[in-house]
Design a protein around this motif. Structure first.
Motif, PDB file in Angstrom:
ATOM      1  N   ASP A  42       0.846  -1.186   0.000  1.00  0.00           N
ATOM      2  CA  ASP A  42       0.000   0.000   0.000  1.00  0.00           C
ATOM      3  C   ASP A  42       0.886   1.241   0.000  1.00  0.00           C
ATOM      4  OD1 ASP A  42      -2.615   1.427   0.421  1.00  0.00           O
ATOM      5  OD2 ASP A  42      -1.540   2.044   2.253  1.00  0.00           O
ATOM      6  N   PRO A  43       0.618   2.210  -0.886  1.00  0.00           N
ATOM      7  CA  PRO A  43       1.491   3.380  -0.953  1.00  0.00           C
ATOM      8  C   PRO A  43       1.554   4.143   0.367  1.00  0.00           C
ATOM      9  CG  PRO A  43      -0.496   3.704  -2.284  1.00  0.00           C
ATOM     10  CD  PRO A  43      -0.460   2.265  -1.898  1.00  0.00           C
ATOM     11  N   GLY A  44       0.473   4.103   1.170  1.00  0.00           N
ATOM     12  CA  GLY A  44       0.518   4.795   2.451  1.00  0.00           C
ATOM     13  C   GLY A  44       1.552   4.212   3.393  1.00  0.00           C
ATOM     14  N   SER A  45       1.810   2.903   3.273  1.00  0.00           N
ATOM     15  CA  SER A  45       2.778   2.272   4.176  1.00  0.00           C
ATOM     16  C   SER A  45       4.212   2.692   3.884  1.00  0.00           C
ATOM     17  CB  SER A  45       2.662   0.749   4.072  1.00  0.00           C
ATOM     18  OG  SER A  45       3.074   0.302   2.786  1.00  0.00           O
ATOM     19  N   LEU A  46       4.412   3.328   2.730  1.00  0.00           N
ATOM     20  CA  LEU A  46       5.749   3.765   2.372  1.00  0.00           C
ATOM     21  C   LEU A  46       6.110   5.097   3.006  1.00  0.00           C
ATOM     22  CD1 LEU A  46       5.692   2.866  -1.447  1.00  0.00           C
ATOM     23  CD2 LEU A  46       6.600   1.505   0.449  1.00  0.00           C
ATOM     24  N   HIS A  47       5.102   5.784   3.549  1.00  0.00           N
ATOM     25  CA  HIS A  47       5.350   7.081   4.176  1.00  0.00           C
ATOM     26  C   HIS A  47       6.314   6.932   5.343  1.00  0.00           C
ATOM     27  CE1 HIS A  47       4.489  11.262   5.068  1.00  0.00           C
ATOM     28  NE2 HIS A  47       4.249  10.935   6.340  1.00  0.00           N
ATOM     29  N   ASP A  48       7.261   7.850   5.434  1.00  0.00           N
ATOM     30  CA  ASP A  48       8.276   7.912   6.499  1.00  0.00           C
ATOM     31  C   ASP A  48       9.354   6.833   6.371  1.00  0.00           C
ATOM     32  OD1 ASP A  48       7.348  10.161   7.665  1.00  0.00           O
ATOM     33  OD2 ASP A  48       6.359   9.163   9.353  1.00  0.00           O
ATOM     34  N   GLN A  49       9.346   6.093   5.306  1.00  0.00           N
ATOM     35  CA  GLN A  49      10.430   5.122   5.100  1.00  0.00           C
ATOM     36  C   GLN A  49      11.593   5.782   4.369  1.00  0.00           C
ATOM     37  OE1 GLN A  49       9.745   1.189   3.794  1.00  0.00           O
ATOM     38  NE2 GLN A  49       7.671   1.044   4.623  1.00  0.00           N
ATOM     39  N   ALA A  50      12.800   5.199   4.511  1.00  0.00           N
ATOM     40  CA  ALA A  50      13.977   5.700   3.787  1.00  0.00           C
ATOM     41  C   ALA A  50      13.881   5.274   2.331  1.00  0.00           C
ATOM     42  CB  ALA A  50      15.253   5.160   4.409  1.00  0.00           C
ATOM     43  N   ALA A  51      13.908   6.259   1.444  1.00  0.00           N
ATOM     44  CA  ALA A  51      13.779   5.949   0.022  1.00  0.00           C
ATOM     45  C   ALA A  51      14.918   5.047  -0.455  1.00  0.00           C
ATOM     46  CB  ALA A  51      13.762   7.250  -0.795  1.00  0.00           C
ATOM     47  N   ALA A  52      16.090   5.215   0.128  1.00  0.00           N
ATOM     48  CA  ALA A  52      17.247   4.398  -0.294  1.00  0.00           C
ATOM     49  C   ALA A  52      17.005   2.919  -0.060  1.00  0.00           C
ATOM     50  CB  ALA A  52      18.502   4.849   0.440  1.00  0.00           C
ATOM     51  N   ASP A  53      16.227   2.595   1.015  1.00  0.00           N
ATOM     52  CA  ASP A  53      15.959   1.186   1.307  1.00  0.00           C
ATOM     53  C   ASP A  53      15.005   0.569   0.294  1.00  0.00           C
ATOM     54  OD1 ASP A  53      17.600   1.320   3.462  1.00  0.00           O
ATOM     55  OD2 ASP A  53      16.000   1.549   4.948  1.00  0.00           O
ATOM     56  N   LEU A  54      14.134   1.389  -0.279  1.00  0.00           N
ATOM     57  CA  LEU A  54      13.141   0.855  -1.206  1.00  0.00           C
ATOM     58  C   LEU A  54      13.793   0.321  -2.479  1.00  0.00           C
ATOM     59  CD1 LEU A  54      10.356   3.586  -0.940  1.00  0.00           C
ATOM     60  CD2 LEU A  54      10.597   1.476   0.390  1.00  0.00           C
TER      61      LEU A  54
END
Length: 649
Positions: free
Chosen positions: A82-94
């Protein structure tokens, strides 16, 4: 009217009917424009957000600390979340931007505003287990103080590129890696070996920098970085190469056609692959088997355990290829010549490794084919020395690096010095003084023997004439000069000899020319005519090393020969009486009697003991030459022997 100023009465602008304050009008226009800009920006922002949410391209807005602020539906679908679960995550980890130092540094530069754009390719894993290739782009978002991260699925493009690369990098006949892929793999393996220690140190620093700068607000647990391991060398740090070609493959193509030849190559490739896969020493994923072109194949052992592994693998390849091939009802048997090289990878270059392999393959062929040969540094050093001599031989004559020494030819009956043999020496600036056996063969191969031989002939004749002039009352010495077959074929030897004799003033009968038995026997055409012309001129012709070549005695009566020089192998059997070899004595005695019956004189070479001299004199040899009398010495030492008492016999 008194007390008032002339002219129109002053009316305040703010109260005068029908008038507008100019400053207030400009301020009002400004407010209207700002309000329109705000409405336009708000509309653009709504459109941007709508486009962001509806875009097919996976995107995320990232703040300057590298944390995801917003993600669209396409990104959530790409990552299976879910795109909402990506909020506040480190983009580098994705998208694994910290997997190597260069990528991580470029990403950080965009976040800090020091770089306008960054793009890379990453392999991502979908939660459903499938892998995909993604092109990741990071660029500043306009007027927001943030950056936009976009991810494009390029798996189809990568698959097409992979197929095209496979076609470019593989041989269509055998389906093995081709020459291009082989050298690419070899270069990577050697580069890995050379940089392994440095890369280990750099990687530790990268990990430390990443942990120091990565966002702390990520809710996703950090996965330890697993460094990418390219194909290369493992713990041993050694590399091996088996380089081979098929013996007689051209004959298969010529007699049975290229279709059968291609089938044979494919069958050979299959056996080589089987041998490589079954190598009992292998610890890391097998070896690279490649077709380098024609009937040439190579097996690259990137993690060699030593020469024993390479020798065993080469032997298994040799045995596998010697088994008959059944090709569509046709049974073929072939063999292979194999060069084997094994060495430490550090300090080795691809060019150097291939040169060593090519040299070793040549040795295998020269040694008889159908065999494998291990690279020998000492043998290669001799080859390299030979190449160095070959490249400097011609200029050495002009630089005056050659000199002559002379070995006495002594009468067996009275011990008198009748003549001398001229022996050339090369005073090489790098290798020191070299005997003729080190460079004469090279000179014969490259043709420089003609110029060198002409110099030797002129120098020897000039020296013999000088001795004669310095000792006018003594019997003049004749000088014997070796002549190579190529001098007869590639130059006008008769004209050279005549010109030098005229130039130096030496009488023809004081010159003796020595040719090997293999060069003289069977002579016809130009060589025979040259020998006859020289003999008619008065020059003596000697057969050197007699008894080791054709030994066709019938030719002795037809050739203009004056002297037979018995090869030293016969004389060495003439030790003292206690160690006599009756067979040697019978052979030499028969040769001496035959030569005398034909009017020839006999010189025995390599006379080293008085016992040998006694037996040779008893048999009837005319002249002796060897260390018993003297080694080859400079010209002034020969001058001391002229006119003195005979040497002991």
């Amino acid at each position: 009217m008194s007390g008032t100023s002339e002219g129109p009465a002053h009316v305040p602008l703010s109260t005068a009917p029908g008038t507008t304050h100019p400053i207030t009008e400009r301020h009002h226009d400004t407010l209207i424009e700002e309000s329109a800009d705000a409405r336009r920006r708000a509309a653009e922002l709504r459109d941007y957000r709508a486009a962001f949410r509806a875009a097919q391209l996976a995107m995320a807005v990232v703040d300057r600390e590298g944390v995801v602020v917003a993600a669209n539906e396409a990104l959530g679908s790409l990552l299976g979340t879910d795109p909402g679960s990506l909020h506040d995550q480190a983009a580098a980890d994705l998208v694994d931007l910290a997997s190597d130092g260069r990528t991580w540094h470029a990403y950080r530069e965009v976040l800090r505003g020091r770089r306008s754009r960054f793009r890379c390719t990453r392999r991502l894993k979908h939660p459903d287990g499938r892998s995909l290739w993604a092109e990741v782009t990071v660029a500043p978002a306009a007027d927001s103080g943030r950056v936009l991260l976009s991810i494009a699925d390029i798996s189809d493009r990568r698959e097409l590129q992979a197929r095209l690369r496979h076609l470019q990098m593989h041989d269509p006949v055998t389906r093995l890696p081709n020459r291009t892929l082989f050298f690419e793999r070899l270069a990577v393996a050697l580069e890995t070996a050379a940089q392994q220690a440095a890369e280990d140190g750099t990687e530790s620093a990268i990990d430390a920098a990443y942990h120091a700068h990565r966002p702390r607000r990520s809710h996703q647990p950090h996965q330890p970085h697993q460094p990418h391991q390219p194909y290369g060398l493992g713990e041993t740090g050694r590399i091996g190469l088996i380089y081979l070609d098929l013996d007689g493959f051209k004959a298969v193509n010529d007699t049975m056609g290229h279709r059968v030849g291609d089938r044979l190559l494919a069958a050979v490739a299959a056996r080589l692959t089987e041998c490589a896969d079954n190598d009992g020493y292998t610890r890391s994923g097998g070896h690279l088997v490649a077709r380098l072109g024609g009937d040439e194949f190579a097996i690259l052992v990137e993690d060699s355990t030593g020469t024993e592994q390479l020798a065993d693998l080469a032997q298994s390849v040799l045995c596998a290829l010697q088994q008959p091939f059944d090709l569509a009802g046709q049974r073929l048997s072939v063999s292979a010549s194999i060069g084997v090289v094994e060495r430490a990878a550090h300090g080795t270059t691809a060019t150097g490794l291939m040169q060593a392999a090519d040299t070793t393959l040549y040795w295998a062929k020269a040694d008889g084919k159908a065999r494998w040969t291990l690279f020998d540094p000492e043998r290669n050093a001799h080859r390299m020395t030979r190449q160095a001599l070959s490249s400097t031989l011609r200029p050495a004559v002009e630089r005056g690096e050659f000199a002559l020494e002379y070995q006495p030819l002594v009468g067996m009956a009275d011990g008198a010095v009748n003549g001398v043999e001229a022996l050339v020496r090369w005073n090489h600036p790098q290798f020191g003084t070299l005997a003729p056996n080190r460079f004469v063969g090279i000179a014969e191969e490259d043709g420089s023997i003609v110029e060198l031989g002409r110099w030797v002939l002129r120098t020897a004749c000039r020296q013999a004439r000088q001795w004669q002039q310095e000792h006018p009352g003594e019997q003049p010495l004749f000088v014997s000069v070796n002549v190579a077959v190529r001098q007869v074929w590639d130059s006008d030897l008769v004209a050279d000899v005549a010109g030098i004799l005229t130039e130096t003033g030496l009488a023809p009968h004081l010159l003796q020319l020595e040719l090997t038995e293999s060069a003289v026997m069977g002579s016809a055409g130009r060589p025979l005519q040259a020998l006859q012309a020289l003999s008619d001129m008065g020059v003596r012709i000697a057969i050197d090393d007699f008894g080791t070549g054709y030994s066709n005695l019938a030719y002795l009566s037809r050739l203009p020969v004056s002297v037979l020089k018995l090869d030293g192998s016969f004389v060495r059997g003439f030790q003292d009486e206690a160690h006599a070899n009756p067979a040697d004595e019978l052979i030499v005695e028969a040769l001496v009697h035959l030569a005398h019956r034909l009017g020839l004189t006999v010189t025995a070479e390599c006379v080293e003991t008085s016992g040998q001299a006694t037996r040779l004199r008893r048999i009837g040899c005319d002249t002796g030459q060897g260390w018993l009398y003297s080694r080859a010495v400079p010209p002034d030492r020969i001058a001391e022997l002229i006119g003195v008492a005979p040497l002991p016999v």
